[in-house]
Motif scaffolding. Structure first.
Motif, PDB file in Angstrom:
ATOM      1  N   VAL A 159       8.697   2.945  31.748  1.00  0.00           N
ATOM      2  CA  VAL A 159       8.112   3.509  32.961  1.00  0.00           C
ATOM      3  C   VAL A 159       7.866   2.380  33.948  1.00  0.00           C
ATOM      4  O   VAL A 159       7.249   1.363  33.606  1.00  0.00           O
ATOM      5  N   ILE A 160       8.362   2.547  35.159  1.00  0.00           N
ATOM      6  CA  ILE A 160       8.129   1.556  36.199  1.00  0.00           C
ATOM      7  C   ILE A 160       7.472   2.248  37.387  1.00  0.00           C
ATOM      8  O   ILE A 160       7.852   3.349  37.769  1.00  0.00           O
ATOM      9  N   ARG A 161       6.422   1.611  37.915  1.00  0.00           N
ATOM     10  CA  ARG A 161       5.686   2.187  39.029  1.00  0.00           C
ATOM     11  C   ARG A 161       6.295   1.711  40.345  1.00  0.00           C
ATOM     12  O   ARG A 161       6.682   0.550  40.467  1.00  0.00           O
ATOM     13  N   ALA A 162       6.387   2.616  41.308  1.00  0.00           N
ATOM     14  CA  ALA A 162       7.037   2.286  42.569  1.00  0.00           C
ATOM     15  C   ALA A 162       6.419   3.080  43.704  1.00  0.00           C
ATOM     16  O   ALA A 162       5.744   4.090  43.497  1.00  0.00           O
ATOM     17  N   ALA A 163       6.650   2.605  44.909  1.00  0.00           N
ATOM     18  CA  ALA A 163       6.303   3.335  46.129  1.00  0.00           C
ATOM     19  C   ALA A 163       7.552   3.392  46.993  1.00  0.00           C
ATOM     20  O   ALA A 163       8.339   2.440  47.033  1.00  0.00           O
ATOM     21  N   TYR A 164       7.759   4.537  47.646  1.00  0.00           N
ATOM     22  CA  TYR A 164       8.911   4.729  48.529  1.00  0.00           C
ATOM     23  C   TYR A 164      10.243   4.564  47.790  1.00  0.00           C
ATOM     24  O   TYR A 164      11.258   4.246  48.405  1.00  0.00           O
ATOM     25  N   ALA A 195       7.731  -4.201  40.133  1.00  0.00           N
ATOM     26  CA  ALA A 195       7.899  -5.290  39.168  1.00  0.00           C
ATOM     27  C   ALA A 195       8.446  -4.773  37.844  1.00  0.00           C
ATOM     28  O   ALA A 195       8.197  -3.645  37.440  1.00  0.00           O
ATOM     29  N   TYR A 196       9.191  -5.634  37.181  1.00  0.00           N
ATOM     30  CA  TYR A 196       9.656  -5.361  35.838  1.00  0.00           C
ATOM     31  C   TYR A 196       9.751  -6.696  35.108  1.00  0.00           C
ATOM     32  O   TYR A 196       9.637  -7.763  35.711  1.00  0.00           O
ATOM     33  N   LEU A 213       7.816   6.106  38.204  1.00  0.00           N
ATOM     34  CA  LEU A 213       6.582   6.752  38.636  1.00  0.00           C
ATOM     35  C   LEU A 213       6.400   6.406  40.111  1.00  0.00           C
ATOM     36  O   LEU A 213       5.900   5.338  40.460  1.00  0.00           O
ATOM     37  N   ASN A 214       6.846   7.317  40.964  1.00  0.00           N
ATOM     38  CA  ASN A 214       6.947   7.059  42.401  1.00  0.00           C
ATOM     39  C   ASN A 214       5.670   7.486  43.139  1.00  0.00           C
ATOM     40  O   ASN A 214       4.823   8.179  42.587  1.00  0.00           O
ATOM     41  N   LYS A 215       5.565   7.044  44.370  1.00  0.00           N
ATOM     42  CA  LYS A 215       4.427   7.376  45.258  1.00  0.00           C
ATOM     43  C   LYS A 215       3.102   6.872  44.686  1.00  0.00           C
ATOM     44  O   LYS A 215       2.045   7.514  44.864  1.00  0.00           O
ATOM     45  N   ILE A 250      15.779  -6.183  29.796  1.00  0.00           N
ATOM     46  CA  ILE A 250      15.041  -5.735  30.975  1.00  0.00           C
ATOM     47  C   ILE A 250      14.180  -4.536  30.590  1.00  0.00           C
ATOM     48  O   ILE A 250      14.631  -3.628  29.895  1.00  0.00           O
ATOM     49  N   GLY A 251      12.941  -4.543  31.045  1.00  0.00           N
ATOM     50  CA  GLY A 251      12.067  -3.415  30.767  1.00  0.00           C
ATOM     51  C   GLY A 251      10.772  -3.518  31.534  1.00  0.00           C
ATOM     52  O   GLY A 251      10.607  -4.370  32.407  1.00  0.00           O
ATOM     53  N   SER A 252       9.845  -2.659  31.200  1.00  0.00           N
ATOM     54  CA  SER A 252       8.540  -2.633  31.852  1.00  0.00           C
ATOM     55  C   SER A 252       7.463  -2.555  30.776  1.00  0.00           C
ATOM     56  O   SER A 252       7.544  -1.732  29.860  1.00  0.00           O
ATOM     57  N   GLY A 253       6.473  -3.454  30.864  1.00  0.00           N
ATOM     58  CA  GLY A 253       5.402  -3.459  29.887  1.00  0.00           C
ATOM     59  C   GLY A 253       5.809  -4.055  28.562  1.00  0.00           C
ATOM     60  O   GLY A 253       5.147  -3.808  27.538  1.00  0.00           O
ATOM     61  N   ILE A 254       6.895  -4.820  28.538  1.00  0.00           N
ATOM     62  CA  ILE A 254       7.331  -5.455  27.289  1.00  0.00           C
ATOM     63  C   ILE A 254       6.651  -6.813  27.130  1.00  0.00           C
ATOM     64  O   ILE A 254       6.053  -7.325  28.074  1.00  0.00           O
ATOM     65  N   ALA A 255       6.748  -7.398  25.944  1.00  0.00           N
ATOM     66  CA  ALA A 255       6.146  -8.702  25.664  1.00  0.00           C
ATOM     67  C   ALA A 255       7.266  -9.732  25.570  1.00  0.00           C
ATOM     68  O   ALA A 255       7.884  -9.870  24.495  1.00  0.00           O
ATOM     69  N   PRO A 256       7.573 -10.445  26.644  1.00  0.00           N
ATOM     70  CA  PRO A 256       8.724 -11.356  26.649  1.00  0.00           C
ATOM     71  C   PRO A 256       8.707 -12.388  25.535  1.00  0.00           C
ATOM     72  O   PRO A 256       9.732 -12.605  24.876  1.00  0.00           O
TER      73      PRO A 256
END
Length: 371
Positions: free
Chosen positions: A191-196, A246-247, A160-162, A321-327
């Motif tokens: 889903v990972i949020r990012a800019a640029y 971040a992830y 999810l860019n910008k 590796i993931g995003s929004g997971i519960a380690p």
């Protein structure tokens, strides 16, 4: 495949990078080339002009290959030539660690994924479908390109860019829409949020085993030059100094064997947001001769049996590796997959363990697949 068969040669992951015009796909691709973590990357695109390597001074022509000057290669192709160039990029002379296919202009990303999975090239393995989405123009993009929902349904990772252009509430709303696009019966993509387009390269590929920095003195690469230039142009207040998106990652080690049935149950029900799993598994008496390399991306799963080295400690080592997971929860689930303490195995228990390996062996490539 018989569990005692010789191990296959290390395969090169092939990643499909997709996204509609303006999503930031090219920016992300150039970011990976500048921050490749020592990896040698093969890039397949349909227009060299999209790759911002000014020092190349290359006019892109379909059917040509050029070096990017840092051990990476770039091919300009059309879809009909994809297999030919995959053969070129997986040759020993290329010495590549990962291949990225830029999907726009070549084919629908689903078709590219099918081509990779159906490829008879024994040197490649599917590395995932990454869909880049413009957070600020998401609704307008869906209106112009309703097929984006189909792309999101089969993506393994959505960038999810910008996100610097929209607020947190809007980011969450868009992420909810992305989750709702998941195909029936399967969790949505991570889903990972990012800019640029600044994501950590380790989301997509591992640090190279032969880093370029091993030499005390070496020639500057384009990666060095481009990083210096981008930082100089951005200045202290520019986005060049922002951290990668971040992830979450989980490291798991077990000194007792894993139970095949329990581990497969975990892998079959892995949670939404878990993007990659890599490492080695010890199945104990299920296969005393081999450790099993585990490669999972999205819903794709593969095991690769490899003989234990002489004197090598027999243990399971995995990274998730993931995003929004519960380690903590994931770590506990994996711990519950370990074998319980039990008496020394007898013939009956050996047979039971052999049957329990059937679920694992379904995901082992057969020798004739490598022919």
């Amino acid at each position: 495949m018989n569990a005692s068969s010789p191990p296959r040669k290390q395969q090169i992951p092939v990643i499909v990078l997709a996204g509609f015009l303006g999503s930031g796909k090219t920016t992300l691709l150039n970011h990976l080339l500048r921050n490749r973590a020592g990896n040698r990357i093969g890039v397949i695109v349909n227009d060299f002009g999209a790759i911002e390597i000014d020092a190349m001074t290359v006019s892109g022509q379909v059917g040509s290959t050029v070096s990017l000057g840092n051990g990476c290669l770039c091919c300009a192709v059309d879809a009909s030539e994809l297999d030919t160039f995959l053969e070129t990029l997986t040759g020993p002379a290329a010495r590549l660690d990962v291949i990225v296919i830029e999907a726009s202009g070549l084919a629908e990303p689903q078709e590219l994924v099918r081509m990779i999975l159906a490829s008879e090239n024994p040197h490649i393995v599917y590395g995932g479908l990454v869909e880049v989405v413009d957070a600020a123009e998401f609704d307008a993009t869906r209106e112009r390109h309703p097929e984006i929902d189909r792309h999101l349904a089969v993506a393994d990772l959505v960038v999810l860019n910008k996100t610097d252009r929209v607020g947190h509430e809007e980011q969450t709303r868009v992420q909810d829409v992305i989750a709702a696009a998941a195909a029936p019966g399967r969790p949505g993509a991570a889903v990972i949020r990012a800019a640029y387009g600044r994501i950590d390269p380790e989301l997509l590929f591992d640090p190279a085993l032969r880093p370029d920095g091993e030499e005390k003195a070496r020639q500057l690469t384009f990666e060095d030059l481009l990083r210096d230039r981008s930082e100089e142009e951005a200045g202290e207040g520019g986005h060049a100094h922002h951290l990668h998106a971040a992830y979450d990652s989980v490291s798991f080690t077990a000194d007792v064997p894993m139970n095949p049935r329990r581990l497969m149950a975990f892998l079959d029900s892995r949670p939404q947001g878990l993007y990659r799993i890599k490492g080695f598994v010890d199945f104990g008496v299920g296969d005393r001769a081999n450790k099993y390399a585990l490669h999972a991306v999205g819903r794709f799963l593969r095991f690769d049996p490899r003989p234990w080295g002489r004197g090598e400690p027999r243990r399971t080592q995995l990274v998730l590796i993931g995003s929004g997971i519960a380690p903590d929860a994931l770590h506990k689930e994996l711990a519950d997959c370990r074998e319980n303490a039990a008496p020394a195995p007898d013939a009956t228990r050996d047979a039971a363990h052999e049957r329990s390996m059937w679920g694992v062996l379904r995901y082992v490539q057969r020798p004739d697949d490598d022919a």
